[in-house]
Write an enzyme that holds these catalytic residues in place. Structure first.
Site, short mmCIF file in Angstrom:
data_model
loop_
_atom_site.label_atom_id
_atom_site.label_comp_id
_atom_site.label_asym_id
_atom_site.label_seq_id
_atom_site.Cartn_x
_atom_site.Cartn_y
_atom_site.Cartn_z
N GLU A 77 -18.42 21.31 1.30
CA GLU A 77 -19.15 19.46 0.56
C GLU A 77 -20.44 19.73 0.93
OE1 GLU A 77 -19.40 15.83 3.55
OE2 GLU A 77 -17.82 16.30 3.05
N HIS A 137 -15.64 22.20 4.40
CA HIS A 137 -16.50 21.14 4.97
C HIS A 137 -17.71 21.52 4.47
CE1 HIS A 137 -19.18 19.01 8.33
NE2 HIS A 137 -18.57 18.46 7.43
N GLU A 187 -24.44 19.43 13.66
CA GLU A 187 -23.55 18.18 13.41
C GLU A 187 -22.24 17.92 14.20
OE1 GLU A 187 -20.52 16.36 10.15
OE2 GLU A 187 -21.84 17.67 9.27
#
Length: 457
Positions: free
Chosen positions: A73, A70, A150
């Site tokens: 990404e 992640h 996040e």
């Protein structure tokens, strides 16, 4: 029809050529270097959605690199050897395009939706990001803070927390049980070199799948992909006849040692968020169409049993539903509700009772007809969107090894019988159940009438 997608040698001619009633045409090519390209031309559409897929997800991370998939990404949008992060963003904005990415447990996809005239630009941008990520140390540190925010945002949402913890309960130490984004501790610990090694190991031409749907031309798409990969100098096999990487093997993980467990996480919330469930089906299990019908009947819409019993008749919850997810060797199935803390025991008893009633009594003909109609209607409506068709191609290539056209998908759904649904309900109801609860409760709080295991996580 269903069309198998064999992993043929690189440079082989198109493996799939098929058309649907809408006039859409699906083609597949394997380029030198092992890159796979799949397209679906949708006549009359003036836009297209493109995706660059890599068959690596959070389950593939080394213990010292949890969360790196992640993290990577995020970093692919931070710049390449040719473009800064601002230049990437500006290029998409200048043509009204939309670009994003999604990290899963078993694959990652970078995608964009643009006008048909801007397909070459979008492909250039996506391919540059995937093949030429800069992975600058300063970018790693700045994006580390973004990812931590996040994670904090997700941790503030009790419905996100309860689903994540439920998966951990059901799958235990299996790599699929880990959170996709990692944890604050693992994100703090992962270093730039860890991420770069993860990138170098998994982002290679034989592992790349490019899919596109909409106003496109397959031959032009293949030429653009081949040129981009060759120009990038990416990987050791950009021009040679390297074969595609094998698909992730399908199978059944041994989860027999897991018994149902219970986790109660104290949060000072106004609602209790609960998930009750068990292991489910793999992504390639032949019963996955049966699962979709079972899910629709039990908790997939306003006429579903859970919605009617919990919300409509008793007013105990605003949100209540069932869900299922399948992967190459494991899956899970769950029942969710958000309710007043004082109503939690009653709601949990109803969730368990509806699953058990479906197993004991089956379903009637009207329920089956509604479920067929709900799923088929949703599938057809979803296929009006080029993004859904692009995603279907990626999953066909990476997960199923078969492309199933719309007519065949509808036929498989309509072929599901009441007896098959009941048999699957019996199977699920007989498996060890786990329970995750997030709300204003003591961690040792007991919840009765759920059938969940008493072992505490």
């Amino acid at each position: 029809m269903g069309f198998p997608l064999p992993l043929v040698p690189a440079g082989t001619a198109d493996q799939v050529v098929t058309g649907e009633d809408s006039g859409a045409t699906v083609r597949r090519s394997v380029l030198p270097g092992g890159v796979r390209v799949l397209s679906e031309v949708m006549p009359g559409l003036r836009s297209a959605t493109l995706g660059c897929w890599v068959g690596v997800g959070s389950r593939d991370e080394e213990p010292a690199r949890l969360g790196s998939t992640h993290f990577l990404e995020h970093l692919l949008f931070k710049g390449t050897g040719r473009r800064s992060a601002m230049e990437i963003a500006s290029a998409f904005d200048a043509v009204g395009g939309e670009a994003n990415a999604v990290t899963g447990k078993e694959h990652t996809c970078y995608y964009a939706r643009v006008l048909d005239d801007d397909v070459p630009l979008a492909l250039d941008l996506l391919a540059d990001m995937v093949t030429g990520a800069r992975l600058d140390a300063d970018d790693v540190e700045s994006e580390r803070g973004v990812i931590l925010e996040e994670l904090a945002m997700n941790d503030d949402d009790p419905s996100d927390v309860v689903h994540e913890r439920f998966v951990e309960l059901v799958l235990g130490d299996h790599p699929l049980g880990r959170p996709i984004g990692g944890t604050a501790d693992t994100i703090e610990a992962v270093g730039r070199d860890d991420i770069a090694q993860h990138y170098g190991t998994h982002y290679t031409p034989p592992g790349l799948v490019v899919t596109a749907a909409g106003g496109i031309d397959h031959d032009t798409l293949c030429a653009l992909v081949a040129a981009q990969v060759a120009a990038s100098g990416w990987g050791p096999a950009t021009t040679g006849a390297a074969d595609p990487l094998p698909r992730r093997p399908a199978g059944e993980a041994d989860l027999s040692g897991l018994t149902g467990r219970t986790l109660v996480l104290h949060r000072p919330t106004e609602q209790a968020n609960v998930v009750l469930g068990t292991t489910g089906l793999t992504a390639t299990d032949p019963r996955r169409y049966v699962m979709s019908v079972l899910n629709a009947v039990l908790g997939g819409g306003m006429s579903s049993r859970l919605f009617q019993e919990v919300r409509e008749k008793r007013g105990l919850a605003y949100s209540v539903y069932s869900f299922a997810s399948g992967y190459s060797d494991a899956g899970y199935f769950g029942l969710y509700a958000g309710c007043a803390p004082g109503k939690t025991d009653q709601v949990l008893a109803l969730l368990a009772a509806e699953l058990e009633r479906l197993a004991a009594d089956g379903l009637d003909g009207d329920e089956l007809v509604r479920a067929h109609g709900q799923i088929c209607g949703g599938l057809v409506l979803g296929m009006e969107d080029s993004g859904s068709r692009m995603s279907r191609l990626g999953k066909a290539e990476l997960v199923h090894g078969e492309f199933t056209d719309l007519d065949e998908s509808l036929a498989r759904i309509r072929a599901v019988t009441s007896d098959e649904v009941q048999a699957l309900a019996v199977d699920l109801a007989g498996r060890p159940r786990s329970l995750a609860v997030v709300g204003p409760f003591d961690p040792d709080r007991e919840f009765a009438a759920t059938g969940a295991g008493g072992a505490r996580a």
